[in-house]
Design a protein around this motif. Sequence first.
Motif, mmCIF file in Angstrom:
data_model
loop_
_atom_site.group_PDB
_atom_site.id
_atom_site.type_symbol
_atom_site.label_atom_id
_atom_site.label_comp_id
_atom_site.label_asym_id
_atom_site.label_seq_id
_atom_site.Cartn_x
_atom_site.Cartn_y
_atom_site.Cartn_z
ATOM 1 N N PHE A 125 5.381 -2.410 -10.601
ATOM 2 C CA PHE A 125 5.495 -1.872 -9.233
ATOM 3 C C PHE A 125 4.111 -1.532 -8.680
ATOM 4 N N LYS A 126 3.227 -1.017 -9.538
ATOM 5 C CA LYS A 126 1.869 -0.708 -9.057
ATOM 6 C C LYS A 126 1.172 -1.996 -8.616
ATOM 7 N N SER A 171 0.829 -5.679 -1.785
ATOM 8 C CA SER A 171 1.384 -5.501 -0.436
ATOM 9 C C SER A 171 0.399 -4.763 0.459
ATOM 10 N N LYS A 172 -0.379 -3.866 -0.126
ATOM 11 C CA LYS A 172 -1.359 -3.132 0.689
ATOM 12 C C LYS A 172 -2.512 -4.038 1.097
ATOM 13 N N GLU A 173 -2.958 -4.848 0.149
ATOM 14 C CA GLU A 173 -4.132 -5.686 0.426
ATOM 15 C C GLU A 173 -3.812 -6.844 1.350
ATOM 16 N N TYR A 174 -2.578 -7.363 1.262
ATOM 17 C CA TYR A 174 -2.281 -8.596 2.005
ATOM 18 C C TYR A 174 -1.053 -8.496 2.902
ATOM 19 N N HIS A 191 10.662 -2.668 3.467
ATOM 20 C CA HIS A 191 9.718 -3.303 2.559
ATOM 21 C C HIS A 191 8.932 -2.294 1.725
ATOM 22 N N ASN A 192 8.343 -2.814 0.656
ATOM 23 C CA ASN A 192 7.466 -2.022 -0.216
ATOM 24 C C ASN A 192 8.163 -0.772 -0.760
ATOM 25 N N VAL A 193 9.387 -1.011 -1.160
ATOM 26 C CA VAL A 193 10.191 0.021 -1.823
ATOM 27 C C VAL A 193 10.698 -0.582 -3.130
ATOM 28 N N PHE A 194 11.184 0.266 -4.024
ATOM 29 C CA PHE A 194 11.991 -0.290 -5.114
ATOM 30 C C PHE A 194 13.417 0.201 -4.931
ATOM 31 N N VAL A 253 13.063 3.758 -2.783
ATOM 32 C CA VAL A 253 11.920 4.645 -3.023
ATOM 33 C C VAL A 253 10.629 3.893 -2.688
ATOM 34 N N PRO A 254 9.766 4.476 -1.854
ATOM 35 C CA PRO A 254 8.504 3.797 -1.546
ATOM 36 C C PRO A 254 7.702 3.506 -2.821
ATOM 37 N N LEU A 255 7.151 2.305 -2.910
ATOM 38 C CA LEU A 255 6.338 1.970 -4.087
ATOM 39 C C LEU A 255 5.155 2.927 -4.216
ATOM 40 N N GLU A 256 4.724 3.459 -3.075
ATOM 41 C CA GLU A 256 3.648 4.470 -3.046
ATOM 42 C C GLU A 256 3.922 5.629 -4.014
ATOM 43 N N ASN A 257 5.203 5.950 -4.203
ATOM 44 C CA ASN A 257 5.546 7.127 -5.027
ATOM 45 C C ASN A 257 5.381 6.890 -6.524
#
Length: 327
Positions: free
Chosen positions: A110-111, A117-120, A288-291, A302-306
């Motif tokens: 996930f990281k 996803s952040k970079e592109y 997007h960008n959740v699991f 859940v946001p992947l950020e978490n």
Amino acid sequence: MQKKVSRIAVLTSGGDSPGMNAAVRAVVRTGLYNGLEVYGVMRGYQGLIEDDLFKMESRSVANIIQRGGTILKTARCKEFYTPEGRKKGYDILAKRGIDGLVVIGGDGSFKGALALSKEYNIPCVGLAGTIDKDIVGTDFTIGFDTAVNTAIEAIDKIRDTADAHDRLFIVEVMGRDAGYIALHSGIATGAESILIPERKTDIEEVINSLVEKERRKKLVNIIVVAEGDEFGGANEVAKAVRARMPQIDARVCILGHIQRGGSPSAIDRLIASRMGYHAVESLLEGRHNVFVGIMNNRMNYVPLENIGKKKGTISEEWMKIVKILAS
Ligand SMILES: Nc1ncnc2c1ncn2[C@@H]1O[C@H](COP(=O)(O)OP(=O)(O)OP(=O)(O)O)[C@@H](O)[C@H]1O
Ligand SMILES: O=P(O)(O)OC[C@H]1O[C@](O)(CO)[C@@H](O)[C@@H]1O
Ligand SMILES: [Mg+2]
């Protein structure tokens, strides 16, 4: 306005876990049902940066729901930790016109998806697939239930021979940083002590409890240790016990990778199917960008950020239950 997703890819990454195939099947079939093109990526991020992708059809996932492992194979990919590695991955996705990625794996996978996803700005959705259950935001991860059942089956067998010889067995189960397999399999097999990374191991307490049980002529004892326990795993625990109680016939059994294999349990097949379906729905709905997790039997996004911000907690009540039931 967000661009509509039309071509997605799916990969499995990190340690394999029983039920990953059921999840791949659900992603492919839900994608095709919604008119998407679906690509399978071989060997996780390694296959992505090597352009090892193939177009999947409904039949590509026939007869796999019951199989352990992953038909897409999996890998731990060093290069993906670097921005250069992720650029290679993105370039392949862009070249193939893939506009959504489903990542089935654990916290590390996930990281990787988050960084990509952040970079592109490529939409990613994760499915929690790991035997360790070390992901906050879901009651289950795909493969955990099967792994626990495998451990239980093995420990029950160990108990038979432990009983026949009046021995102490120290059984090490998997769990790099998390004690859930140890806790669940230990409670379910009636272990005397369960040692997990989430609690500091008080070896004196473990030994005192063995001394007390010996006094009461309790002959069969099982201690379950998570491999990530800070005391150092089953061999270290055995050393400490033998030093203090040389009269005890103590044996070590490290269960190892058998816990990762085998046909997925009913629970793992079901959650993999539900999570796979909802992963595609998420991509289509712009979530997007959740699991995709499951909490209290409901989907939880859940946001992947978490990921990695919070560690799972094991309640004091569980530990109390272990003590009371083993006394
Ligand atoms: N911080 C990170 N940045 C970029 N990529 C990462 C990162 N962490 C992990 N990855 C990628 O994800 C892969 C899998 O991660 P990891 O080995 O931690 O397993 P996992 O997905 O946590 O699964 P499990 O713990 O169940 O084996 C790594 O080999 C690497 O390619
Ligand atoms: O198979 P490998 O790469 O040695 O990984 C082992 C690790 O993977 C896990 O099985 C999780 O997938 C951990 O419990 C264990 O520490
Ligand atoms: Mg992990």
